[in-house]
Design a protein around this motif. Structure first.
Motif, PDB file in Angstrom:
ATOM      1  N   TYR A 171       0.784  -1.228   0.000  1.00 35.69           N
ATOM      2  CA  TYR A 171       0.000   0.000   0.000  1.00 35.69           C
ATOM      3  C   TYR A 171       0.824   1.291   0.000  1.00 35.69           C
ATOM      4  O   TYR A 171       0.295   2.361  -0.277  1.00 35.69           O
ATOM      5  N   VAL A 172       2.121   1.198   0.334  1.00 35.91           N
ATOM      6  CA  VAL A 172       2.962   2.395   0.372  1.00 35.91           C
ATOM      7  C   VAL A 172       4.047   2.310  -0.698  1.00 35.91           C
ATOM      8  O   VAL A 172       4.033   3.082  -1.662  1.00 35.91           O
ATOM      9  N   ASN A 173       5.009   1.380  -0.570  1.00 42.56           N
ATOM     10  CA  ASN A 173       6.090   1.272  -1.554  1.00 42.56           C
ATOM     11  C   ASN A 173       5.534   1.143  -2.972  1.00 42.56           C
ATOM     12  O   ASN A 173       5.946   1.865  -3.891  1.00 42.56           O
ATOM     13  N   ASN A 174       4.614   0.201  -3.154  1.00 42.24           N
ATOM     14  CA  ASN A 174       4.004  -0.006  -4.466  1.00 42.24           C
ATOM     15  C   ASN A 174       2.763   0.861  -4.639  1.00 42.24           C
ATOM     16  O   ASN A 174       2.366   1.161  -5.764  1.00 42.24           O
ATOM     17  N   GLY A 175       2.182   1.287  -3.514  1.00 41.42           N
ATOM     18  CA  GLY A 175       0.966   2.081  -3.579  1.00 41.42           C
ATOM     19  C   GLY A 175       1.149   3.412  -4.278  1.00 41.42           C
ATOM     20  O   GLY A 175       0.250   3.888  -4.984  1.00 41.42           O
ATOM     21  N   VAL A 176       2.310   4.041  -4.093  1.00 40.31           N
ATOM     22  CA  VAL A 176       2.534   5.317  -4.787  1.00 40.31           C
ATOM     23  C   VAL A 176       2.561   5.118  -6.297  1.00 40.31           C
ATOM     24  O   VAL A 176       2.105   5.981  -7.063  1.00 40.31           O
ATOM     25  N   TYR A 177       3.088   3.984  -6.756  1.00 39.34           N
ATOM     26  CA  TYR A 177       3.090   3.691  -8.181  1.00 39.34           C
ATOM     27  C   TYR A 177       1.679   3.421  -8.685  1.00 39.34           C
ATOM     28  O   TYR A 177       1.319   3.799  -9.807  1.00 39.34           O
ATOM     29  N   ARG A 178       0.874   2.775  -7.865  1.00 36.65           N
ATOM     30  CA  ARG A 178      -0.518   2.529  -8.259  1.00 36.65           C
ATOM     31  C   ARG A 178      -1.274   3.844  -8.432  1.00 36.65           C
ATOM     32  O   ARG A 178      -2.145   3.959  -9.300  1.00 36.65           O
ATOM     33  N   CYS A 179      -0.940   4.825  -7.609  1.00 39.02           N
ATOM     34  CA  CYS A 179      -1.526   6.155  -7.806  1.00 39.02           C
ATOM     35  C   CYS A 179      -0.997   6.784  -9.086  1.00 39.02           C
ATOM     36  O   CYS A 179      -1.757   7.264  -9.934  1.00 39.02           O
ATOM     37  N   GLY A 180       0.309   6.793  -9.236  1.00 31.40           N
ATOM     38  CA  GLY A 180       0.930   7.500 -10.347  1.00 31.40           C
ATOM     39  C   GLY A 180       0.619   6.940 -11.707  1.00 31.40           C
ATOM     40  O   GLY A 180       0.527   7.691 -12.693  1.00 31.40           O
ATOM     41  N   GLU A 219      15.572  -4.218   8.739  1.00 33.82           N
ATOM     42  CA  GLU A 219      15.186  -4.263   7.332  1.00 33.82           C
ATOM     43  C   GLU A 219      13.863  -3.534   7.095  1.00 33.82           C
ATOM     44  O   GLU A 219      13.680  -2.888   6.050  1.00 33.82           O
ATOM     45  N   ALA A 220      12.940  -3.585   8.039  1.00 33.49           N
ATOM     46  CA  ALA A 220      11.646  -2.921   7.870  1.00 33.49           C
ATOM     47  C   ALA A 220      11.813  -1.420   7.685  1.00 33.49           C
ATOM     48  O   ALA A 220      11.132  -0.806   6.851  1.00 33.49           O
ATOM     49  N   ASP A 221      12.692  -0.811   8.456  1.00 29.59           N
ATOM     50  CA  ASP A 221      12.917   0.630   8.343  1.00 29.59           C
ATOM     51  C   ASP A 221      13.558   0.986   7.008  1.00 29.59           C
ATOM     52  O   ASP A 221      13.214   2.015   6.412  1.00 29.59           O
ATOM     53  N   VAL A 222      14.474   0.164   6.546  1.00 30.94           N
ATOM     54  CA  VAL A 222      15.099   0.410   5.243  1.00 30.94           C
ATOM     55  C   VAL A 222      14.031   0.420   4.158  1.00 30.94           C
ATOM     56  O   VAL A 222      14.009   1.296   3.277  1.00 30.94           O
ATOM     57  N   ARG A 223      13.119  -0.543   4.209  1.00 32.22           N
ATOM     58  CA  ARG A 223      12.088  -0.660   3.179  1.00 32.22           C
ATOM     59  C   ARG A 223      11.162   0.543   3.152  1.00 32.22           C
ATOM     60  O   ARG A 223      10.745   0.992   2.077  1.00 32.22           O
ATOM     61  N   LEU A 224      10.814   1.078   4.302  1.00 37.62           N
ATOM     62  CA  LEU A 224       9.927   2.234   4.337  1.00 37.62           C
ATOM     63  C   LEU A 224      10.663   3.522   3.975  1.00 37.62           C
ATOM     64  O   LEU A 224      10.129   4.382   3.266  1.00 37.62           O
ATOM     65  N   PHE A 225      11.886   3.669   4.438  1.00 37.31           N
ATOM     66  CA  PHE A 225      12.626   4.921   4.252  1.00 37.31           C
ATOM     67  C   PHE A 225      12.758   5.311   2.790  1.00 37.31           C
ATOM     68  O   PHE A 225      12.611   6.486   2.435  1.00 37.31           O
ATOM     69  N   THR A 226      13.044   4.359   1.912  1.00 35.58           N
ATOM     70  CA  THR A 226      13.332   4.721   0.525  1.00 35.58           C
ATOM     71  C   THR A 226      12.106   5.287  -0.189  1.00 35.58           C
ATOM     72  O   THR A 226      12.255   6.013  -1.182  1.00 35.58           O
ATOM     73  N   THR A 227      10.915   4.970   0.291  1.00 37.60           N
ATOM     74  CA  THR A 227       9.712   5.613  -0.231  1.00 37.60           C
ATOM     75  C   THR A 227       9.513   6.978   0.408  1.00 37.60           C
ATOM     76  O   THR A 227       9.212   7.963  -0.275  1.00 37.60           O
ATOM     77  N   LEU A 228       9.691   7.071   1.719  1.00 38.03           N
ATOM     78  CA  LEU A 228       9.462   8.350   2.403  1.00 38.03           C
ATOM     79  C   LEU A 228      10.397   9.439   1.888  1.00 38.03           C
ATOM     80  O   LEU A 228       9.985  10.593   1.730  1.00 38.03           O
ATOM     81  N   VAL A 229      11.659   9.105   1.632  1.00 38.81           N
ATOM     82  CA  VAL A 229      12.616  10.134   1.222  1.00 38.81           C
ATOM     83  C   VAL A 229      12.306  10.667  -0.182  1.00 38.81           C
ATOM     84  O   VAL A 229      12.727  11.772  -0.544  1.00 38.81           O
ATOM     85  N   PRO A 250       3.567  15.012  11.209  1.00 38.38           N
ATOM     86  CA  PRO A 250       4.592  15.220  12.240  1.00 38.38           C
ATOM     87  C   PRO A 250       5.395  13.981  12.597  1.00 38.38           C
ATOM     88  O   PRO A 250       6.617  14.050  12.736  1.00 38.38           O
ATOM     89  N   VAL A 251       4.726  12.852  12.761  1.00 35.10           N
ATOM     90  CA  VAL A 251       5.434  11.654  13.219  1.00 35.10           C
ATOM     91  C   VAL A 251       6.280  11.062  12.101  1.00 35.10           C
ATOM     92  O   VAL A 251       7.485  10.801  12.278  1.00 35.10           O
ATOM     93  N   LEU A 252       5.695  10.840  10.938  1.00 34.32           N
ATOM     94  CA  LEU A 252       6.457  10.248   9.836  1.00 34.32           C
ATOM     95  C   LEU A 252       7.588  11.164   9.384  1.00 34.32           C
ATOM     96  O   LEU A 252       8.660  10.679   8.995  1.00 34.32           O
ATOM     97  N   TRP A 253       7.375  12.460   9.423  1.00 33.08           N
ATOM     98  CA  TRP A 253       8.419  13.399   9.039  1.00 33.08           C
ATOM     99  C   TRP A 253       9.588  13.331  10.025  1.00 33.08           C
ATOM    100  O   TRP A 253      10.759  13.294   9.617  1.00 33.08           O
ATOM    101  N   ALA A 254       9.289  13.276  11.324  1.00 33.03           N
ATOM    102  CA  ALA A 254      10.365  13.154  12.315  1.00 33.03           C
ATOM    103  C   ALA A 254      11.073  11.807  12.187  1.00 33.03           C
ATOM    104  O   ALA A 254      12.307  11.726  12.280  1.00 33.03           O
ATOM    105  N   TYR A 255      10.304  10.734  11.969  1.00 30.45           N
ATOM    106  CA  TYR A 255      10.885   9.393  11.780  1.00 30.45           C
ATOM    107  C   TYR A 255      11.812   9.376  10.565  1.00 30.45           C
ATOM    108  O   TYR A 255      12.938   8.850  10.620  1.00 30.45           O
ATOM    109  N   ALA A 256      11.352   9.952   9.452  1.00 27.17           N
ATOM    110  CA  ALA A 256      12.176   9.973   8.236  1.00 27.17           C
ATOM    111  C   ALA A 256      13.442  10.791   8.445  1.00 27.17           C
ATOM    112  O   ALA A 256      14.526  10.402   7.979  1.00 27.17           O
ATOM    113  N   ARG A 257      13.349  11.915   9.156  1.00 23.01           N
ATOM    114  CA  ARG A 257      14.544  12.721   9.437  1.00 23.01           C
ATOM    115  C   ARG A 257      15.511  11.966  10.339  1.00 23.01           C
ATOM    116  O   ARG A 257      16.740  12.055  10.179  1.00 23.01           O
TER     117      ARG A 257
END
Length: 338
Positions: A171-180, A219-229, A250-257
């Motif tokens: 829903y996130v990593n591939n989800g953005v592509y499904r939107c685009g 590994e979970a954080d690596v997988r999410l980070f590359t989409t957030l950045v 606020p939370v995801l932005w702080a987590y990504a930073r």
């Protein structure tokens, strides 16, 4: 290409039919772990390849596994080594990664993707299974990890890592592509709502814990980070994922930073390559090929305050050493602010 796929009922369906042979300690598929034998081929633009770049750096595998870097754009055939002198990879001596796929199978019928690991002696692609590549680097290559390397895939947390990561991928990593790449309003609406439901759930999950699983980076954080950045520079506008910017959550932005400022994450990011890839290659989405100048990036260097939640980036380990293959300073000006 980083996003081979087809349209099914006008919705994007990713081609996940990868070369699944693995490089393992026991060489069960005919490809044993061997320092210096293989070459990881990536593009800094690609989020799936970015995972492998981060994991290789965090684990200190630079001496055991060399890395070839393709440019940010590609044609209909494949990614090219246009950043290298003469347009040839200095180790593989080929102009495009397609050549390594065709050495493995002269009739190779599927998408030419990065990341890919190539067997240098034969010039053949061993695998392009991006998910398995990083897990194998974390579990099969342990004898080549640097002293102090973090355990990114602890046995005790493996099931939880996969359980948390599966909906993130869908829903996130591939989800953005499904939107685009949605071909109808209905397909776009469905993908958009699923994306934001899951981003809201992640905002809630990460409000009380510093990392997705456990008390250090996995590994979970690596997988999410590359989409957030890539979210604000690309997905928010280019892929119409525009309910909010990441910087408005606020939370995801702080987590990504927090992750960006952790050695091994932000120092792998090439914002110029990221934007050039999406806005130039996806002419069906951006016909003019114009690459936007924004957004402003300074916020990535702002304090995140996530230390208050406990945990440490590397657990009992240590940060990786100096970057071996640095990003050009003008492509990531944030690094000068950290």
């Amino acid at each position: 290409m980083s996003e081979p796929g087809t349209y099914v009922e006008k919705s994007f369906k990713r081609d996940t039919n990868y070369i699944t042979t693995r490089i393992t300690r026991d060489g069960r598929d005919g490809w044993p772990v061997e320092a210096g034998r293989y070459r990881l081929v990536v593009s800094r633009a690609c989020p799936w390849a970015n995972r492998a770049i981060i994991v290789r750096r965090l684990l200190g595998l630079e001496d055991a596994l060399s890395m070839g870097i393709c440019g940010p754009t590609h044609d209909s055939r494949s990614w090219t080594f246009d950043l290298d002198p003469g347009g040839l990879d200095p180790v593989l001596k080929i102009p495009r990664i397609q050549d390594a796929y065709l050495r493995r199978d002269p009739e190779y019928p599927r998408g030419i993707t990065v990341p890919a690991i190539v067997d240098v002696p034969t010039g053949q692609v061993v695998t392009n299974d991006f998910k398995q590549i990083t897990v194998d680097l974390e579990t099969q290559w342990r004898e080549h990890h640097r002293d102090g390397a973090p355990d990114l895939y602890p046995d005790a947390l493996a099931d939880e890592i996969e359980a948390v990561s599966e909906p993130i991928y869908r829903y996130v990593n591939n989800g953005v592509y499904r939107c685009g790449f949605a071909g109808t309003q209905e397909a776009y609406d469905k993908a958009y709502h699923r994306l934001w439901r899951h981003l809201d759930a992640l905002e809630e999950r990460l409000a009380t814990r510093r990392y997705l699983v456990g008390d250090h980076v996995t590994e979970a954080d690596v997988r999410l980070f590359t989409t957030l950045v890539r979210f604000d520079p690309v997905y928010h506008g280019h892929f119409k994922c525009n309910r909010n910017k990441l910087s408005e959550m606020p939370v995801l932005w702080a987590y990504a930073r927090d992750l960006f400022q952790t050695p091994g994450f932000g120092d792998t990011i090439d914002f110029a390559h990221i934007k050039r890839h999406y806005y130039v290659v996806h002419r069906d989405v951006n016909p003019t090929g114009i690459v936007p100048l924004g957004p402003a990036l300074e916020g990535w260097a702002a304090p995140h305050g996530r230390e208050a939640l406990g945990g440490t980036p590397f657990g009992d380990g240590t940060p990786p050493g100096p970057v071996r293959e640095p990003v050009r300073p003008e492509h990531n000006p944030v690094l000068a602010l950290l």
